[in-house]
Design a protein around this motif. Structure first.
Motif, short mmCIF file in Angstrom:
data_model
loop_
_atom_site.label_atom_id
_atom_site.label_comp_id
_atom_site.label_asym_id
_atom_site.label_seq_id
_atom_site.Cartn_x
_atom_site.Cartn_y
_atom_site.Cartn_z
N SER A 170 0.84 -1.20 0.00
CA SER A 170 0.00 0.00 0.00
C SER A 170 0.88 1.25 0.00
CB SER A 170 -0.93 -0.01 1.21
OG SER A 170 -0.15 0.00 2.39
N VAL A 171 1.54 1.46 -1.12
CA VAL A 171 2.40 2.63 -1.29
C VAL A 171 1.68 3.58 -2.24
CG1 VAL A 171 4.60 3.45 -2.20
CG2 VAL A 171 4.49 1.29 -0.96
N HIS A 172 1.50 4.79 -1.81
CA HIS A 172 0.83 5.79 -2.64
C HIS A 172 1.89 6.72 -3.21
CE1 HIS A 172 -3.07 4.45 -1.28
NE2 HIS A 172 -2.59 4.44 -0.06
N MET A 173 2.03 6.70 -4.51
CA MET A 173 2.97 7.60 -5.17
C MET A 173 2.41 9.01 -5.12
SD MET A 173 5.72 6.19 -6.31
CE MET A 173 6.29 7.31 -7.56
N PRO A 174 3.28 9.99 -4.94
CA PRO A 174 2.81 11.37 -5.00
C PRO A 174 2.29 11.67 -6.41
CG PRO A 174 5.13 11.28 -4.32
CD PRO A 174 4.69 9.89 -4.64
N SER A 175 1.46 12.68 -6.51
CA SER A 175 0.93 13.07 -7.82
C SER A 175 2.07 13.50 -8.73
CB SER A 175 -0.05 14.23 -7.67
OG SER A 175 0.65 15.41 -7.34
N VAL A 176 1.78 13.53 -10.02
CA VAL A 176 2.81 13.94 -10.98
C VAL A 176 3.26 15.37 -10.69
CG1 VAL A 176 1.18 14.74 -12.75
CG2 VAL A 176 3.43 13.90 -13.43
N HIS A 177 2.36 16.20 -10.20
CA HIS A 177 2.72 17.59 -9.88
C HIS A 177 3.67 17.65 -8.69
CE1 HIS A 177 -0.36 18.54 -12.74
NE2 HIS A 177 -1.27 17.90 -12.02
N MET A 178 3.41 16.82 -7.68
CA MET A 178 4.28 16.79 -6.51
C MET A 178 5.65 16.22 -6.89
SD MET A 178 4.87 17.68 -3.48
CE MET A 178 3.27 18.31 -3.09
N ARG A 179 5.67 15.18 -7.75
CA ARG A 179 6.96 14.62 -8.18
C ARG A 179 7.74 15.66 -8.98
NH1 ARG A 179 3.75 10.05 -9.71
NH2 ARG A 179 4.24 10.50 -11.87
N ALA A 180 7.05 16.46 -9.80
CA ALA A 180 7.73 17.51 -10.55
C ALA A 180 8.31 18.55 -9.60
CB ALA A 180 6.76 18.18 -11.53
N ALA A 181 7.56 18.94 -8.58
CA ALA A 181 8.07 19.91 -7.60
C ALA A 181 9.26 19.35 -6.83
CB ALA A 181 6.94 20.30 -6.63
N ILE A 182 9.19 18.08 -6.44
CA ILE A 182 10.29 17.46 -5.72
C ILE A 182 11.53 17.37 -6.61
CG2 ILE A 182 11.07 15.24 -4.76
CD1 ILE A 182 8.20 14.99 -3.57
N THR A 183 11.34 17.02 -7.87
CA THR A 183 12.46 16.96 -8.80
C THR A 183 13.08 18.34 -8.98
OG1 THR A 183 11.45 15.09 -9.94
CG2 THR A 183 13.16 16.28 -11.13
N TRP A 184 12.25 19.36 -9.11
CA TRP A 184 12.76 20.71 -9.24
C TRP A 184 13.54 21.12 -7.99
CZ3 TRP A 184 12.32 25.30 -6.62
CH2 TRP A 184 12.87 26.41 -7.26
N LEU A 185 13.02 20.75 -6.81
CA LEU A 185 13.72 21.06 -5.56
C LEU A 185 15.08 20.37 -5.49
CD1 LEU A 185 10.87 20.93 -2.90
CD2 LEU A 185 12.24 22.92 -3.56
N ALA A 186 15.22 19.25 -6.16
CA ALA A 186 16.51 18.57 -6.21
C ALA A 186 17.43 19.20 -7.24
CB ALA A 186 16.32 17.09 -6.53
N ILE A 187 16.90 19.50 -8.42
CA ILE A 187 17.72 19.96 -9.54
C ILE A 187 18.21 21.40 -9.36
CG2 ILE A 187 17.65 20.51 -12.02
CD1 ILE A 187 17.80 17.55 -11.59
N PHE A 188 17.34 22.30 -8.95
CA PHE A 188 17.72 23.72 -8.90
C PHE A 188 18.96 23.98 -8.04
CE2 PHE A 188 17.54 27.92 -6.96
CZ PHE A 188 17.69 28.70 -8.10
N PRO A 189 19.00 23.52 -6.79
CA PRO A 189 20.21 23.80 -6.00
C PRO A 189 21.45 23.13 -6.57
CG PRO A 189 18.45 22.95 -4.59
CD PRO A 189 17.98 22.85 -6.00
N LEU A 190 21.29 21.92 -7.12
CA LEU A 190 22.45 21.25 -7.71
C LEU A 190 22.99 22.02 -8.91
CD1 LEU A 190 21.27 17.53 -7.54
CD2 LEU A 190 23.04 18.62 -6.14
N VAL A 191 22.11 22.53 -9.75
CA VAL A 191 22.55 23.31 -10.91
C VAL A 191 23.18 24.63 -10.46
CG1 VAL A 191 21.72 24.62 -12.92
CG2 VAL A 191 20.95 22.27 -12.54
N ALA A 192 22.56 25.30 -9.49
CA ALA A 192 23.11 26.57 -9.00
C ALA A 192 24.51 26.38 -8.40
CB ALA A 192 22.16 27.19 -7.97
#
Length: 110
Positions: free
Chosen positions: A31-53
């Protein structure tokens, strides 16, 4: 409807068990609920932006004379694997932990 769920790394067809019926997935899937595609996009952005900066700041003095495409190539060779294998999984785990904690609080109040 019939689906097949691998029991192990299948060496042949004997390692796959057929499952049928409307609750075939509910019985075997955790019973694992994946976050919505919008939440996954936000989480991915939160990972990528600081790494790129951070990567741009570190690489800027070393790659001033390089073509922008080469700078982008080097930056993404570091940022993408770091995000995919390290940062995003940790952020998703943190998000899952937060959602489980919220669900426990909601059921405790009910």
């Amino acid at each position: 409807m019939s689906t097949q769920i691998p029991l192990a790394a299948p060496a042949d067809d004997a390692a796959v068990a057929p499952v049928s019926g409307p609750s075939a997935h509910a019985v075997h899937a955790p019973s694992v609920h994946m976050p919505s595609v919008h939440m996954r996009a936000a989480i991915t952005w939160l990972a990528i932006f600081p790494l790129v900066a951070i990567g741009m700041t570190i690489l800027a003095p070393l790659t001033e004379s390089w073509h922008p495409a080469l700078r982008a190539l080097v930056l993404t060779l570091v940022v993408v694997p770091t995000a995919v294998y390290l940062v995003v999984p940790k952020l998703l785990a943190g998000y899952g932990s937060l959602k489980r904690r919220q669900a426990r609080k909601a059921t405790a109040k009910a």
